[in-house]
Every structure is written in structure tokens, then in C-alpha cells.
Enzyme design. Structure first.
Site, PDB file in Angstrom:
ATOM      1  N   ASP A 336     -11.664   9.019 -19.857  1.00  0.00           N
ATOM      2  CA  ASP A 336     -10.962  10.272 -19.624  1.00  0.00           C
ATOM      3  C   ASP A 336      -9.568  10.113 -20.224  1.00  0.00           C
ATOM      4  O   ASP A 336      -8.899   9.114 -19.984  1.00  0.00           O
ATOM      5  CB  ASP A 336     -10.868  10.554 -18.117  1.00  0.00           C
ATOM      6  CG  ASP A 336     -10.096  11.825 -17.838  1.00  0.00           C
ATOM      7  OD1 ASP A 336     -10.482  12.878 -18.367  1.00  0.00           O
ATOM      8  OD2 ASP A 336      -9.094  11.753 -17.109  1.00  0.00           O
ATOM      9  N   THR A 338      -6.556  11.799 -19.892  1.00  0.00           N
ATOM     10  CA  THR A 338      -5.402  11.837 -18.994  1.00  0.00           C
ATOM     11  C   THR A 338      -5.502  10.712 -17.968  1.00  0.00           C
ATOM     12  O   THR A 338      -6.492  10.591 -17.265  1.00  0.00           O
ATOM     13  CB  THR A 338      -5.329  13.191 -18.272  1.00  0.00           C
ATOM     14  OG1 THR A 338      -5.326  14.232 -19.238  1.00  0.00           O
ATOM     15  CG2 THR A 338      -4.074  13.273 -17.435  1.00  0.00           C
ATOM     16  N   ASP A 594      -9.335   8.982 -13.390  1.00  0.00           N
ATOM     17  CA  ASP A 594      -8.485   8.927 -12.199  1.00  0.00           C
ATOM     18  C   ASP A 594      -8.434  10.257 -11.470  1.00  0.00           C
ATOM     19  O   ASP A 594      -7.881  10.352 -10.385  1.00  0.00           O
ATOM     20  CB  ASP A 594      -7.062   8.493 -12.563  1.00  0.00           C
ATOM     21  CG  ASP A 594      -6.361   9.500 -13.471  1.00  0.00           C
ATOM     22  OD1 ASP A 594      -7.042  10.408 -13.985  1.00  0.00           O
ATOM     23  OD2 ASP A 594      -5.141   9.380 -13.673  1.00  0.00           O
TER      24      ASP A 594
END
Length: 838
Positions: A336, A338, A594
Site C-alpha cells: 500500500d 500510503t 497500515d
């Protein structure tokens, strides 16, 4: 309206209630005193006295969520094993019938077991300390203040606050809801988030995907719906590991071979041969003990435990031990963007008004939007930092000075928190002059129709790796309506620059060198994500795909996944589908993330990796948590896994070669009706020098070999021919020696010659396994050879181990047979390597 409006005093008023959307089994106790309507709840939470009273009554969330086995369980697991029982019985027998040197194998087992207990205890301490560091701290209201406490400190009646990414840690009833959407998929399998209103029940184990609110704890401790599941999932475990299951399979086969062979050997030595009883017992035990690969299980546990300790020093919490092994087998890593490639924070580089919008007015809208969300995401936080409430832009924009304090009269009448599924957030206001306005802030390509000229301007910014949000004015109404973005009027572009992680480029390079494919999956614009990945040197970063154009057929999706490296505008459900598509092609997939939008994909991936600063739900489902939030820790986990797998595969061949030649020697002895050639002391010496000591060093050595599947086949295809060659060569030497020697002391001379052949052959197996050679590997092999030589030349060691080479003819014959066996070993290993692969 999916949220609660604000009344004139600024307080939230509950929206309409609805029936519970979960099964009856999860309904709350209707007679429980905490089942009160939200209006009856005290928003200030419990007082200190009330908390103490509930703790005294035992109404506390006391579920013992353990990250590791207890010390008692560790001792029990290491001591009470099937093979320890067998060896223990044989040891007791030997202590009564033979000299102490024939009982050395028992002391070795005691030492091995002690080492295993100590290493696993060290791993337990590391896991427990890291689990405390990584433990989520829910926010509860106590004495009118919001405080963070440990999960086990929650008591019945506590008011627990919720925000995006927070996990519901106990069962309860919603007291406040502001567009609160809860994902219950980990409990019910239902992928769609469930909208929660005041009065609705929430279950432990679910998590918030959008909005916020608070709930009152109505079931705590073991009464909570998911308490037992949570405890089981958090436990230190060695299951679901190909390595462990493979060793269990091997041990099962060994048991089957050992039992009939041992019975035949006992009959042969005690009944058929009319020898001294004690000597017959000793030689019988000497034939049974080496059949047991007792150190293999120990060494695997030690290797895993030391891996946990090593990774713990790097602030990496391995919540399930097989995750070390699993990540080493991974061939595709889905990242991911970000929080993984970029740091959480962002900075505004430009606000570009559109369609003649007044710049000062745009800034005022952004300032008000920032004030409307009590739990801003990273993008909105950047806007808040640039346009703080009650002051001018920290970018020094003078045009805003005339509007200071004006935002106080912009009353929020509706608010829509950001959702990764929608790709936008929004709010409605009553402005200073009494007019109403409604705004959406989010992905331009979602808010604007395809072909809108503004998208071309945005594309140029995306190609520079910049993130662009669109501020659009919409008709006042239901912001949460599916068609809320229709007719949106572009008002301004908010251009943000993401902070690249300084260690991301190096980590991507590492995966490329290790032939691990990297896929960047993000909810952002694909071109923008590709530009960021390109800056970090990701191979194939130019191959981008907008997930809205992704085929839905699993096979076609798998093809698209293999052909592209960067994917944008991916929904949480698509992330999950992408992982499944890759797995359908035989890939072992790791997923990092996250955010709460990563949870479903993390759960389905072979290995889920979460950042320590990630949402509580993300950390709960991940097998590995990087507590230091450093993506650069992943190579260490991969390296540790490869070390464990590669080295255990190597040393397993050593252990099982011994098992094969021991079983075959016993069979040959039974068939030929001769005395078993070895006493336990001989095989203890051989096992220590050719297996025990070198295996310990080899198991903990660095190893960067790519992890291969089919552990049992890979080990046995080398161990079987090696064991057959060693047994044949040893027995041949023994038979030749029986014809060569005669008279008193002949059996000892025959045993010494056979021991020499077996040692040299076993040493050659060790020399092959120790490749590729380094200075310390060569030194290790040489030291083992020197140790045996010392036993042969030092008189008291000769007597202790009953090893004395007689004459010159037979010892050199034994060496010659061993040289021929070594040549056969080289040939057989090469054939196996060519036919089946290294």
C-alpha cells in the site's frame, strides 16, 4: 442522514434507531442493567469510584490475551516428547547394564532439551515485551475526560470512543454515532460495512471503517463475543508451517520404520546370538538410539526462537512464528503506497482555484472543512496544518487575514467522514450571511465525469507524483447519498506532496534482487502512484492500471496483476480480490498496509504485514507488525525466514541420513545374524562430531537461498541415497574385518574399523552439506575431523570410547571403502540435483 446532526447548542442529537443487523446469537442481554437508551447514558463516562466498584465485582475485561506459551507449557512441550520417552527408557536401561560412556546419549538429550527450553523462553520474553509495546490503547471516558487505557482495564459500563481503524475490543451498545460504519467481516463473513446508529449493538472483533462515535461496554472478559477467538489468534503458535508439518511427517515415517526394526534387532541380539547378556543389551540399544532424529525438532524450535529474538531487536513483532517462514516463501509483495512507500504526513504545495472562484473564499471553505472532522485523515490534516482554525494560513497567505475568526460563524449542519470506498469526504455549512453550502473533498476522477477538461490539468500534476484533491460544491442534501457527487461544481484543486520514506527505495531494490515481484496497490490516482513508485526506482512503475478498469473475472484479473506493477483507485474489496487472483496462479502473497482499508486484504494474504502506527484493526489481523514503522525491516524478516528454511533443510538431511543408515544397518544385522557392530558410545561420538555440533552452527548461519517448497521430498531424496551408501560401506567394512580379525579382542577391532568407515562417510556428507565453503565452514569440518583423530591417538580416549585401530591392513581398507563411498555420494548428489533440481 447517516450521521447525527448538531443542534443549536452544538451538541449532537441521536438519529433514528433501526433493528440490529447481526444475528440473534450476538444480541445483548435484555435484562442487563447497562441496556439503557443512549439518552440515559452519561457522556462523561464512569467515575473513578464506579470503576473501582466494578473491578471489585470482577466486571473487568480480564481475558488473558497471551502472545506466547507459558513457561510451564514450554517445559512440558520440550520434555514430554515421544522420542524423549523412548530415549529415557533406553537410558535408564543402559545405566544398569553398561559403563557410563555407553549412557552418554542420555546426557546429550538432557542438554538438548535444556537448550530448547532456554531458547524458547528467550523468545517468549521477546514476544511478550514487544506485544506490550504494540498493544492498542482504547480511549475511554473516565471522570469526564478521555483517557487511553489498556484493553484489560476496561470495565462494564465504560464509554469507549471509536474512530476510523479502531477495533471494537468488547461488546457494547452504540451511544454516539457520527456516520459510524463498522466492518464485521472478520466475525460474520459479510464484507459490506454496517451502518451503526445509537442503540445498535457492536461486537468485539469488528472494526470501524468510517465515521466515529462511542459505545457503552455491556459484555467484557470471557463473555465478549470474540474473546476466545482473539485469545487464540494472538497466541504463540508453531502450526500451519510447511517446515513443522514436514518434520512431523518425517517423524511419523521414522516411527513406523523404527518399531519393527528395533523388535527384530532385539530378537537377533538377545535370542539368536548367544552372547553376554549385558553386552547384547548394550549393542541392541546402540542400534535403536541412532534411528531417532531427536535433535531435529529441537533444532527447528531453536532456529525459530532465535529468529524471533533477532527480529525483536529490530522492533519487529512476529505474532505467529510461521510468519518468519512464510515471508521467506513469498514471491509477490503487495504494497500500500500510503504509510509504506510514503510517510503518513503530507504537505500542501498549492491551492489552485477553478472557474473564477475567490481564493480567500476557497481558503475559508478548506478551513471550515478542517474544523468539521474531529478525526481527520492525512490529507485533511495537511489542510488543517496549512489553514488552521482561528488564524491565517501557515503558508503566509495575506489574502486570508480579513477572514480571521470568520469560520466561527460557519456552523456545521452535516458531515461525511472520508471513506476509502467512496474516495471523498464532505460537509455542509450555514455560512456567515446565513446561506447554506455543501462541499465534497476527494478524488477528482471520482467526483468529476469522465472527459471533464479539469482532469487533463490534474493528469499533468499526477505525472509529477503529486496528489491532487478536488474541492467541489454540491447541492445541499444528503451528502451520503450514492449520487451526491452528481452535478458537483469544481471549485479548487488542492495539490499535496507526499513524504517519501527514505528507506523505501533500498527495500524495493532488495526485493527486485531477490526475484520478488512488487505490486503497489493504492486508492490514489494510478498515474500519481506510478510517479511516486518511479521516483523510488520500482521496476515496471510505468505499467499502471486504474482499478476501475480492472476485469472482474478472476483469471483475467490475475493476468492483469502479473502484467502491471502499479494499481490506483483500488477499493478495499478489490484489494482482497487482487490477493485472491494472485494466489490462484500459485503465488505466495504478502500484503503490507497500515490503513483500515487494508484489513481484508491483509487477512486473506499468505502473510499480512502492518505498520506499528497503523490502525488497531490492521495490527490485529497481521502476522507481522513493524513496530518501528520502517518498511526497511522487511528484508530482515525475509532473510531470517530464508535462514531458517534453508538451514533446517540442510541439517535435516544430516539427521535423516543417520536415521536411514541406522535402520539399514539394523536390518542387515538381523538378516545376517551377526553382532551389532556398535556400542552406544560409538554412535554418540559419531553423532556429536558429524551431526550435533556442526548442525547447530549450520542452522544459525546466514543463508540467502530462495525458499523452496516440498520440504519432505527435498530432504528425503538426498538423505535416502546418502544413508544407503553409508550403511552399505560400513557393513562391508565390518564383514571384511570379521574375516580379517580372530581371537580375543576381535569384536572391538572390527567395531573400530567399521566406526572409521562410518565416520569418514558421514564426514563427507557433512562436507557436501556445508557447501558453499567459507572459512568458518571449512574450519568447522576440519575441527570435527580433528576431534575424531584426537580420540584415535589419545590412549585414555581410546579406552573410554573402546576405539583402537589394530594393524595397518584393515584400517587402510576401511579408509579405501570410505573413499569409494565418498565418490558414490558425490555422484548420487549430482544425479539427484540434475534430475530434481537443487
Amino acid at each position: 442522514m447517516t450521521q447525527r446532526a448538531l443542534d443549536s447548542s452544538g451538541e449532537q442529537t441521536p438519529g433514528p434507531s433501526r433493528p440490529a443487523m447481526i444475528d440473534a446469537g450476538a444480541e445483548l442481554d435484555p435484562v442487563h442493567p447497562m441496556d439503557l437508551p443512549p439518552s440515559a447514558l452519561d457522556a462523561t463516562g464512569l467515575t473513578t469510584a464506579e470503576v473501582a466498584e466494578r473491578v471489585a465485582r470482577g466486571e473487568v475485561n480480564d481475558v488473558p490475551v497471551r502472545s506466547s506459551r507459558s513457561v510451564t507449557e514450554i517445559v512440558r512441550a520440550n520434555v514430554f516428547t515421544r522420542f524423549n520417552l523412548i530415549i529415557g527408557v533406553l537410558w535408564v536401561i543402559m545405566l544398569f547394564v553398561a559403563p557410563i560412556q555407553d549412557s552418554l546419549f542420555g546426557f546429550v538429550i538432557v542438554a538438548n532439551t535444556g537448550i530448547g527450553i532456554i531458547q524458547e523462553w528467550r523468545a517468549k520474553k521477546t514476544l511478550d515485551s514487544l506485544a506490550v509495546i504494540g498493544e492498542a490503547k482504547p480511549t475511554v471516558r473516565r471522570d469526564g475526560k478521555a483517557v487511553e487505557i489498556s484493553t484489560h482495564e476496561i470495565v462494564l459500563g465504560d464509554v469507549v470512543e471509536l474512530g476510523p481503524g479502531d477495533k471494537v475490543v468488547v461488546d457494547g451498545t452504540v451511544a454516539e454515532a457520527d456516520s459510524l460504519e463498522v466492518d464485521e467481516s472478520l466475525l460474520t463473513g459479510e464484507a459490506d460495512p454496517v451502518l451503526k446508529r445509537p442503540g445498535d449493538p457492536v461486537m468485539s472483533g469488528s472494526f470501524v471503517v468510517a465515521g466515529g462515535g462511542a459505545f457503552t461496554a455491556t459484555k467484557v472478559g470471557r463473555e465478549a463475543y470474540a474473546a476466545q477467538l482473539a485469545e487464540e489468534a494472538s497466541r504463540f503458535t508453531l502450526v500451519h508451517s510447511e517446515l513443522r508439518s514436514g518434520i512431523s511427517t518425517i517423524l511419523k515415517y521414522v516411527t513406523w520404520m523404527m518399531v519393527p526394526t528395533a523388535i527384530g534387532l532385539i530378537i537377533s541380539q538377545l535370542v539368536v546370538k548367544d552372547n553376554n547378556f549385558k553386552d547384547s543389551v548394550a549393542r541392541t540399544v546402540g542400534g535403536i538410539v541412532p534411528m531417532i532424529p531427536e535433535g531435529l525438532v529441537l533444532l527447528t524450535s531453536v532456529a525459530f526462537a532465535i529468529g524471533v529474538v533477532r527480529l525483536g531487536r529490530k522492533q519487529c513483532l512476529v505474532q505467529e512464528l510461521p510468519a518468519i517462514e512464510g515471508l521467506a516463501r513469498v514471491d509477490v509483495v503487495c504494497l500500500d503506497k500510503t504509510g509504506t512507500l510514503t510517510e503518513g504526513g503530507m504537505d500542501i504545495t498549492e491551492v489552485r482555484p477553478l472557474n473564477g472562484s475567490d481564493e480567500a473564499y476557497v481558503h475559508q471553505v478548506l478551513r471550515s472543512l478542517g474544523s468539521s472532522d474531529p478525526r481527520p485523515n492525512a490529507s485533511l490534516q495537511a489542510i488543517i496544518d496549512a489553514y488552521p482554525a482561528g488564524g491565517t494560513s501557515d503558508k503566509g497567505d495575506k489574502s486570508d487575514k480579513g477572514n480571521q475568526g470568520e469560520e466561527a460563524s460557519w456552523a456545521v449542519t452535516d458531515a461525511l467522514p472520508f471513506s476509502s470506498a467512496r474516495k471523498y469526504s464532505g460537509a455542509a455549512f450555514t455560512e456567515t450571511d446565513g446561506t447554506s453550502s455543501a462541499w465534497l473533498l476527494g478524488a477528482p476522477d471520482v467526483l468529476l465525469p469522465e472527459g471533464d477538461p479539469t482532469l487533463e490539468e490534474i493528469e499533468l500534476l499526477n505525472q509529477q507524483g503529486l496528489r491532487v484533491l478536488l474541492l467541489a460544491r454540491v447541492e445541499s442534501g444528503g451528502l451520503d447519498a450514492p449520487d451526491a457527487a452528481q452535478g458537483a461544481v469544481p471549485t479548487a484543486l488542492v495539490v499535496l506532496e507526499q513524504r517519501l520514506r527514505p528507506d523505501a527505495a533500498e527495500t524495493l531494490t532488495y526485493f527486485a534482487q531477490q526475484n520478488v515481484a512488487t505490486k503497489v496497490i493504492s486508492g490514489d490516482n494510478a498515474v500519481s502512484v506510478g510517479a511516486v513508485a518511479g521516483k523510488l526506482g520500482l521496476a515496471g512503475a510505468e505499467n499502471t492500471l486504474d482499478a476501475r478498469k480492472m476485469p472482474t473475472d478472476p483469471d483475467d484479473m490475475a493476468t492483469a496483476m502479473e502484467q502491471n506493477a502499479v494499481f490506483g483507485r483500488v477499493t478495499p474489496q478489490q484489494k482482497r480480490d487482487m490477493v485472491a487472483a494472485l494466489q490462484s496462479r500459485g503465488h505466495t502473497v504478502a500484503m503490507t498496509g497500515d490503513g483500515v482499508n487494508d484489513v481484508l486484504a491483509l487477512k486473506d494474504a499468505d502473510i499480512g504485514v502492518s505498520m506499528g502506527s497503523g490502525s488497531e484493526a490492521t495490527r490485529a489481523v497481521a502476522q507481522i507488525v513493524l513496530l518501528n514503522n520502517s518498511f526497511a525491516t522487511l528484508p530482515s524478516v525475509v532473510a531470517e525466514g530464508r535462514r531458517v528454511i534453508g538451514n533446517i533443510t540442510r541439517v535435516a538431511t544430516l539427521f535423516l541420513t543417520k536415521t536411514v543408515y541406522s535402520v539399514l544397518l539394523a536390518i542387515l544385522v538381523v538378516c545376517t545374524q551377526v553382532e551389532y557392530p556398535f556400542l552406544p558410545r560409538h554412535l554418540t561420538l559419531l553423532s556429536t562430531l558429524t551431526i550435533g555440533v556442526p548442525a547447530f552452527f549450520l542452522a544459525l548461519a546466514p543463508n540467502k537461498e530462495r525458499a523452496q517448497p516440498h520440504f519432505v521430498r527435498r530432504v528425503m531424496r538426498y538423505a535416502i541415497p546418502s544413508g544407503v551408501i553409508a550403511a552399505t560401506a560400513t557393513f562391508a567394512t565390518y564383514l571384511v574385518a570379521r574375516h580379517h580379525y580372530a581371537g580375543p579382542g576381535a569384536l572391538e577391532a572390527e567395531t573400530s574399523a567399521a566406526t572409521l568407515t562410518l565416520f569418514l562417510t558421514s564426514m563427507w556428507v557433512l562436507a557436501i552439506i556445508a557447501r558453499p565453503y567459507t572459512w568458518w565452514r571449512i574450519g568447522l569440518v576440519a575441527a570435527m575431523g580433528l576431534g575424531f583423530l584426537i580420540v584415535l591417538v589419545v590412549p585414555w580416549l581410546q579406552d573410554f570410547f573402546a576405539l583402537k585401530l589394530v594393524g595397518t591392513t584393515m584400517p587402510w581398507t576401511a579408509v579405501g571403502i570410505a573413499v569409494a563411498a565418498a565418490a558414490l555420494l558425490e555422484f548420487s548428489w549430482r544425479v539427484v540435483g540434475r534430475r530434481f533440481g537443487a
